[in-house]
Design a protein around this motif. Structure first.
Motif, mmCIF file in Angstrom:
data_model
loop_
_atom_site.group_PDB
_atom_site.id
_atom_site.type_symbol
_atom_site.label_atom_id
_atom_site.label_comp_id
_atom_site.label_asym_id
_atom_site.label_seq_id
_atom_site.Cartn_x
_atom_site.Cartn_y
_atom_site.Cartn_z
ATOM 1 N N HIS B 172 29.702 61.276 15.919
ATOM 2 C CA HIS B 172 28.836 61.694 14.884
ATOM 3 C C HIS B 172 29.825 62.246 14.017
ATOM 4 C CE1 HIS B 172 25.385 62.092 17.625
ATOM 5 N NE2 HIS B 172 25.049 61.120 16.722
ATOM 6 N N THR B 173 30.989 63.063 14.555
ATOM 7 C CA THR B 173 32.013 63.837 14.029
ATOM 8 C C THR B 173 33.362 63.305 14.523
ATOM 9 O OG1 THR B 173 30.599 65.502 13.723
ATOM 10 C CG2 THR B 173 33.068 66.080 13.560
ATOM 11 N N THR B 174 34.186 62.911 13.848
ATOM 12 C CA THR B 174 35.458 62.338 14.237
ATOM 13 C C THR B 174 36.522 63.420 13.878
ATOM 14 O OG1 THR B 174 34.921 59.959 14.202
ATOM 15 C CG2 THR B 174 36.973 60.415 14.281
ATOM 16 N N LEU B 175 37.516 63.668 14.755
ATOM 17 C CA LEU B 175 38.601 64.464 14.326
ATOM 18 C C LEU B 175 39.903 63.621 14.617
ATOM 19 C CD1 LEU B 175 37.872 67.446 16.680
ATOM 20 C CD2 LEU B 175 37.042 67.176 14.372
ATOM 21 N N VAL B 176 40.657 63.406 13.664
ATOM 22 C CA VAL B 176 41.980 62.768 13.734
ATOM 23 C C VAL B 176 43.047 63.821 13.934
ATOM 24 C CG1 VAL B 176 43.431 61.262 12.560
ATOM 25 C CG2 VAL B 176 41.116 60.662 12.767
ATOM 26 N N VAL B 177 43.938 63.646 14.860
ATOM 27 C CA VAL B 177 44.724 64.706 15.395
ATOM 28 C C VAL B 177 46.156 64.170 14.853
ATOM 29 C CG1 VAL B 177 45.675 66.071 17.191
ATOM 30 C CG2 VAL B 177 43.304 65.500 17.149
ATOM 31 N N GLU B 178 46.911 65.014 14.231
ATOM 32 C CA GLU B 178 48.197 64.723 13.827
ATOM 33 C C GLU B 178 49.039 65.737 14.389
ATOM 34 O OE1 GLU B 178 48.959 61.063 12.151
ATOM 35 O OE2 GLU B 178 50.369 62.688 12.164
ATOM 36 N N TRP B 281 25.875 69.664 8.006
ATOM 37 C CA TRP B 281 25.875 68.915 6.564
ATOM 38 C C TRP B 281 25.248 67.570 6.969
ATOM 39 C CZ3 TRP B 281 28.288 64.426 5.782
ATOM 40 C CH2 TRP B 281 28.045 63.811 4.346
ATOM 41 N N LEU B 282 25.702 66.838 8.199
ATOM 42 C CA LEU B 282 25.045 65.792 8.394
ATOM 43 C C LEU B 282 23.578 65.680 8.459
ATOM 44 C CD1 LEU B 282 27.361 64.285 11.873
ATOM 45 C CD2 LEU B 282 27.130 63.370 9.458
ATOM 46 N N VAL B 283 22.912 66.604 9.265
ATOM 47 C CA VAL B 283 21.653 66.852 9.093
ATOM 48 C C VAL B 283 21.075 67.087 7.681
ATOM 49 C CG1 VAL B 283 19.627 68.210 10.223
ATOM 50 C CG2 VAL B 283 21.646 67.623 11.345
ATOM 51 N N SER B 285 22.196 66.525 4.804
ATOM 52 C CA SER B 285 22.390 65.335 3.918
ATOM 53 C C SER B 285 21.543 64.015 4.072
ATOM 54 C CB SER B 285 23.852 65.175 3.656
ATOM 55 O OG SER B 285 24.274 64.425 4.794
ATOM 56 N N GLY B 286 20.904 64.085 5.437
ATOM 57 C CA GLY B 286 20.597 62.795 5.572
ATOM 58 C C GLY B 286 21.421 61.970 6.318
ATOM 59 N N GLU B 287 22.488 62.105 6.206
ATOM 60 C CA GLU B 287 23.608 61.193 6.893
ATOM 61 C C GLU B 287 23.764 61.085 8.321
ATOM 62 O OE1 GLU B 287 25.927 59.550 5.088
ATOM 63 O OE2 GLU B 287 27.672 59.259 6.755
ATOM 64 N N MET B 288 23.154 62.035 8.870
ATOM 65 C CA MET B 288 22.685 61.845 10.372
ATOM 66 C C MET B 288 22.102 60.646 10.641
ATOM 67 S SD MET B 288 23.718 63.132 13.430
ATOM 68 C CE MET B 288 23.929 64.869 13.718
ATOM 69 N N ALA B 289 20.962 60.508 10.181
ATOM 70 C CA ALA B 289 20.153 59.265 10.203
ATOM 71 C C ALA B 289 20.892 58.175 10.080
ATOM 72 C CB ALA B 289 18.884 59.547 9.529
ATOM 73 N N VAL B 290 21.676 58.079 8.986
ATOM 74 C CA VAL B 290 22.408 56.919 8.719
ATOM 75 C C VAL B 290 23.358 56.545 9.846
ATOM 76 C CG1 VAL B 290 24.012 55.693 7.037
ATOM 77 C CG2 VAL B 290 22.230 57.074 6.293
ATOM 78 N N ARG B 291 24.098 57.535 10.374
ATOM 79 C CA ARG B 291 24.999 57.428 11.442
ATOM 80 C C ARG B 291 24.318 56.956 12.640
ATOM 81 N NH1 ARG B 291 30.330 61.151 10.149
ATOM 82 N NH2 ARG B 291 30.235 60.640 7.940
ATOM 83 N N GLU B 292 23.308 57.663 13.039
ATOM 84 C CA GLU B 292 22.475 57.137 14.027
ATOM 85 C C GLU B 292 21.989 55.652 14.266
ATOM 86 O OE1 GLU B 292 21.178 58.238 17.316
ATOM 87 O OE2 GLU B 292 23.087 59.332 17.067
ATOM 88 N N GLN B 293 21.738 55.392 12.989
ATOM 89 C CA GLN B 293 21.453 53.899 12.803
ATOM 90 C C GLN B 293 22.556 52.938 13.133
ATOM 91 O OE1 GLN B 293 19.742 54.079 8.792
ATOM 92 N NE2 GLN B 293 17.589 54.041 9.586
ATOM 93 N N LEU B 294 23.523 53.237 12.648
ATOM 94 C CA LEU B 294 24.734 52.646 12.817
ATOM 95 C C LEU B 294 25.437 52.408 14.221
ATOM 96 C CD1 LEU B 294 26.777 53.321 9.677
ATOM 97 C CD2 LEU B 294 26.229 51.172 10.241
ATOM 98 N N ARG B 295 25.220 53.688 15.019
ATOM 99 C CA ARG B 295 25.659 53.693 16.311
ATOM 100 C C ARG B 295 24.850 52.751 17.038
ATOM 101 N NH1 ARG B 295 24.620 58.431 18.870
ATOM 102 N NH2 ARG B 295 26.205 57.639 20.693
ATOM 103 N N ILE B 296 23.183 52.882 16.985
ATOM 104 C CA ILE B 296 22.646 52.027 17.431
ATOM 105 C C ILE B 296 22.544 50.395 17.257
ATOM 106 C CG2 ILE B 296 20.035 51.416 17.836
ATOM 107 C CD1 ILE B 296 19.486 54.456 17.409
#
Lengths: 346, 346
Positions: B172-178, B281-283, B285-296
């Motif tokens: 759901h949330t991606t951290l990129v570490v440098e 924010w994901l919840v 903005s409605g983005e959470m639903a979109v990401r869940e769909q993509l994950r599935i």
């Protein structure tokens, strides 16, 4: 004007492209590679016609973490091969960054140094995330360059990932590039790609920390002991024992660590000589035949996988897929049951 | 003695395993995960039973080049979550090195710090080169941990490769570490994984070069501008526009750069807070639903691909495959024609 328009709009026939590739026409070679990269309808005809002409080139994979100077090293190695009278194809796989609008640093490094030499042909391939497709497409591009008659083909990947291990298994000789001072531990070890190396290279060897890096790599090699190689087959990594490995110690390939400063062309001719020694060993030991078999088997599987994926996705109307995804999201079903149902339909 | 032998040899029934997972039995959880990792015959029954209980956990992907201190950061983040009263599952994907006999540095770092806390569960997964399978198996393990009731699940990969981008698309949330000083350019940029970040982290921020790294990342973010995210779907990377992106500027997610010194737990609680802000924010903005769909959708496709691969390979008797490989090697046929023939048979 009309003639220019006609020229721009003309698309070569397969025959013209094939002839062009086989007879040194670099423009037609570039266009053939574009078709193969884009997997056009004509692409499989082109590959079918060109494949019988392939099998002569020696393929050298160059991988390693970012920041090790691989592009500079590949360029320097290509120049050494040219000086030795051989022709060189270079396939550079760079991750595409939308941030930079597609212009890749590696390209600029390579182009400047090699521009104008017809004995070198360079092609950059953008990953753009097409994971499974990349391995197959890279192999196809190598096939075209092989058929075009290049003596040596360098395949450069931005290393440190499983996809890169897969691509390395398409090469005859694999170089893994390290550099001093890039973090506390040897980058390649942490990323698990050290095992695929036939030759280890410490580039930027004029920097501080080179002795520590050298000792770390030599220690790893002592632990490893025998010259086995990890290659991919049937989706699994296998250790491929050299047919000679069961026999005399002298018949095994010794993985050594070489130091280079590619930006000054230091140590690069020695590296080239070591690659050539590996090639001779591959042939003399019978290992070349084994690796060719694995390469072909991997290619076959990649093609089959790509085709199956394509068929699956084209048969699933988007509406049906979305319905299923929503049902899963509502927990009315789960992905495992849904997948089984979909597979029954096909 | 007989009782101990019987205990050692007993294999739990699916029911016992499922009950164990759902009721906090960590030993049975571990055994369930082992079955799922090995894709045993029982595994799909277990996943089918557990899936309805999943969907509550927030999944956080942590990726980045080797040497950036990800294991230390993940451990510190897990500790912060524990202090905030949440339970944490950790899935660590490490390349396996035959050189080191399977003992992974990351493991030792994580274990020491978190041992004995029942509110944290850690699982290391060895890649051993199973490229396609890894994405699916990781998702399955996350499903099990989700069903087991962990509030947050951290998925740590050794970054810098396309496989890692694929795994990031399961979070759901991606951290990129440098980290500062790891080569001439920002590692993540060169590897093309910067686009998947929801939060950027400069770890080891007490080292020289941190300001240059910060400036480089901020410059990249300015060029990028909008808050879109690259995720994988149907084997292609897509930019997913937030439903809010078409609307007000304030509704977009701003990717920021955070500094941490994980070894001293500096900046880690602030990072945790930012992750939680992203979740909210994901919840909202409605983005959470979109990401869940993509994950599935990705999960469905991974399962289908894995099953098709399995069927293909099981239907091809090794002898037939070897014959075909030899015919190709002799250039009597080519991989493209041979693959088409094989597909006709199936």
């Amino acid at each position: 004007m009309a003639a220019i328009t006609a020229l721009a709009q003309r698309s070569e026939t397969a025959t013209a492209l094939i002839d062009g590739v086989l007879h040194g026409n670099r423009l037609l070679l570039a266009r053939t590679i574009t078709q193969v990269e884009n997997q056009t309808a004509q692409a499989s005809d082109l590959l079918h016609a060109l494949y019988p002409h392939s099998g002569r080139a020696h393929i050298i994979g160059v991988t390693g973490a970012p920041g090790t100077g691989k592009s500079t090293l590949v360029t320097a190695l290509a120049r050494c091969y040219r000086q030795a009278g051989m022709t060189v194809g270079i396939v550079a796989i760079d991750p595409t960054s939308p941030f930079t609008g597609g212009a890749l640093l590696g390209d600029r490094v390579r182009m400047r140094a090699l521009a104008g030499d017809a004995g070198v042909f360079m092609r950059s391939m953008a990953t753009r995330g097409s994971l499974g497709g990349l391995s197959k497409t890279t192999g196809d591009v190598v096939t075209v360059l092989d058929a075009a008659g290049f003596d040596r083909i360098l395949v450069e990947t931005v290393g440190v990932g499983q996809a890169e291990v897969e691509i390395a298994s398409t090469a005859h000789t694999t170089l893994v590039v390290e550099a001093p001072g890039l973090g506390d531990e040897v980058q390649a070890i942490k990323a698990g790609i050290l095992e695929i190396a036939d030759v280890l290279v410490i580039n930027k060897a004029d920097r501080p920390g080179v002795d520590a890096t050298l000792r770390a790599l030599q220690m790893m090699l002592q632990i490893e002991g025998e010259s086995t190689r990890l290659v991919r087959h049937h989706g699994q990594l296998l250790r491929v024992e050299s047919p000679a490995a069961a026999g005399a110690e002298e018949q095994r390939w010794q993985v050594t660590v070489m130091k280079t400063v590619a930006a000054e062309s230091t140590g690069v001719e020695e590296l080239r000589a070591q690659v050539e020694r590996h090639r001779e060993w591959l042939v003399a030991s019978g290992e070349m035949a084994v690796r060719e078999q694995l390469r072909i088997a991997n290619t076959l599987e990649n093609i089959i996988r790509a085709e199956l994926n394509r068929r699956i996705l084209s048969r699933m109307p988007d509406g049906r897929m979305n319905e299923m995804v929503d049902a899963i999201r509502r927990r009315e079903t789960d992905p495992y049951r849904a997948a089984a149902d979909l597979l029954h339909l096909l």
